[in-house]
Design a protein around this motif. Structure first.
Motif, PDB file in Angstrom:
ATOM      1  N   ARG A  66       0.810  -1.216   0.000  1.00 26.59           N
ATOM      2  CA  ARG A  66       0.000   0.000   0.000  1.00 26.59           C
ATOM      3  C   ARG A  66       0.849   1.275   0.000  1.00 26.59           C
ATOM      4  O   ARG A  66       0.368   2.342   0.314  1.00 26.59           O
ATOM      5  CB  ARG A  66      -0.912   0.009   1.215  1.00 26.59           C
ATOM      6  CG  ARG A  66      -1.885  -1.151   1.252  1.00 26.59           C
ATOM      7  CD  ARG A  66      -2.720  -1.125   2.519  1.00 26.59           C
ATOM      8  NE  ARG A  66      -3.273   0.176   2.815  1.00 26.59           N
ATOM      9  CZ  ARG A  66      -4.507   0.554   2.509  1.00 26.59           C
ATOM     10  NH1 ARG A  66      -5.307  -0.256   1.886  1.00 26.59           N
ATOM     11  NH2 ARG A  66      -4.942   1.761   2.842  1.00 26.59           N
ATOM     12  N   VAL A  67       2.127   1.143  -0.351  1.00 28.64           N
ATOM     13  CA  VAL A  67       3.059   2.274  -0.265  1.00 28.64           C
ATOM     14  C   VAL A  67       3.500   2.698  -1.656  1.00 28.64           C
ATOM     15  O   VAL A  67       3.778   1.869  -2.513  1.00 28.64           O
ATOM     16  CB  VAL A  67       4.295   1.884   0.580  1.00 28.64           C
ATOM     17  CG1 VAL A  67       5.349   2.964   0.542  1.00 28.64           C
ATOM     18  CG2 VAL A  67       3.889   1.599   2.004  1.00 28.64           C
ATOM     19  N   ILE A  68       3.591   4.014  -1.846  1.00 28.47           N
ATOM     20  CA  ILE A  68       4.197   4.560  -3.052  1.00 28.47           C
ATOM     21  C   ILE A  68       5.417   5.366  -2.605  1.00 28.47           C
ATOM     22  O   ILE A  68       5.376   6.064  -1.592  1.00 28.47           O
ATOM     23  CB  ILE A  68       3.206   5.438  -3.843  1.00 28.47           C
ATOM     24  CG1 ILE A  68       3.814   5.825  -5.175  1.00 28.47           C
ATOM     25  CG2 ILE A  68       2.776   6.649  -3.049  1.00 28.47           C
ATOM     26  CD1 ILE A  68       2.799   6.387  -6.165  1.00 28.47           C
ATOM     27  N   LEU A  69       6.515   5.222  -3.318  1.00 22.96           N
ATOM     28  CA  LEU A  69       7.729   5.945  -2.960  1.00 22.96           C
ATOM     29  C   LEU A  69       7.604   7.408  -3.346  1.00 22.96           C
ATOM     30  O   LEU A  69       6.912   7.759  -4.299  1.00 22.96           O
ATOM     31  CB  LEU A  69       8.939   5.306  -3.648  1.00 22.96           C
ATOM     32  CG  LEU A  69       9.217   3.854  -3.264  1.00 22.96           C
ATOM     33  CD1 LEU A  69      10.395   3.323  -4.072  1.00 22.96           C
ATOM     34  CD2 LEU A  69       9.461   3.706  -1.784  1.00 22.96           C
ATOM     35  N   HIS A  70       8.306   8.256  -2.619  1.00 26.13           N
ATOM     36  CA  HIS A  70       8.259   9.692  -2.833  1.00 26.13           C
ATOM     37  C   HIS A  70       9.676  10.245  -2.726  1.00 26.13           C
ATOM     38  O   HIS A  70      10.426   9.869  -1.828  1.00 26.13           O
ATOM     39  CB  HIS A  70       7.367  10.338  -1.763  1.00 26.13           C
ATOM     40  CG  HIS A  70       7.343  11.822  -1.809  1.00 26.13           C
ATOM     41  ND1 HIS A  70       6.520  12.505  -2.659  1.00 26.13           N
ATOM     42  CD2 HIS A  70       8.032  12.744  -1.122  1.00 26.13           C
ATOM     43  CE1 HIS A  70       6.702  13.800  -2.482  1.00 26.13           C
ATOM     44  NE2 HIS A  70       7.624  13.970  -1.551  1.00 26.13           N
ATOM     45  N   TYR A  71      10.040  11.142  -3.636  1.00 29.40           N
ATOM     46  CA  TYR A  71      11.364  11.758  -3.616  1.00 29.40           C
ATOM     47  C   TYR A  71      11.345  12.969  -2.699  1.00 29.40           C
ATOM     48  O   TYR A  71      10.471  13.822  -2.793  1.00 29.40           O
ATOM     49  CB  TYR A  71      11.758  12.181  -5.029  1.00 29.40           C
ATOM     50  CG  TYR A  71      13.069  12.928  -5.063  1.00 29.40           C
ATOM     51  CD1 TYR A  71      14.272  12.243  -5.105  1.00 29.40           C
ATOM     52  CD2 TYR A  71      13.100  14.311  -5.040  1.00 29.40           C
ATOM     53  CE1 TYR A  71      15.471  12.926  -5.124  1.00 29.40           C
ATOM     54  CE2 TYR A  71      14.301  15.003  -5.060  1.00 29.40           C
ATOM     55  CZ  TYR A  71      15.483  14.306  -5.103  1.00 29.40           C
ATOM     56  OH  TYR A  71      16.655  14.979  -5.120  1.00 29.40           O
TER      57      TYR A  71
END
Length: 78
Positions: A66-71
């Motif tokens: 359920r996680v999306i990576l973020h910069y």
């Protein structure tokens, strides 16, 4: 239940070391009955950004499905 080496998400900002709510770290130690966690936060290269002792109510377990990576640029994080 959170265990050592689990990923956790920070629920509170930690501006002193440039961490914000949602940043992900690894539990490296659990104190007592699980009320306190020692959590290491690293950058994308694997360098330690900070190690914080956090109360159980300051983190939550990360569900990788359920996680999306973020910069986030650590130079401009403050």
């Amino acid at each position: 239940m959170i265990q050592e080496l689990d990923l956790v998400a920070l629920l509170t900002d930690r501006p002193a070391i440039g961490l914000r709510r949602g940043d992900v770290g690894t539990v490296v130690h659990i104190y007592g009955s699980g009320d306190l966690y020692e959590v290491e936060f690293i950058n994308a290269k694997g360098d330690t950004v900070g190690v914080e002792t956090l109360n159980a109510d300051e983190v939550r377990a990360v569900d990788l499905g359920r996680v999306i990576l973020h910069y986030k640029d650590l130079e401009n994080a403050a």
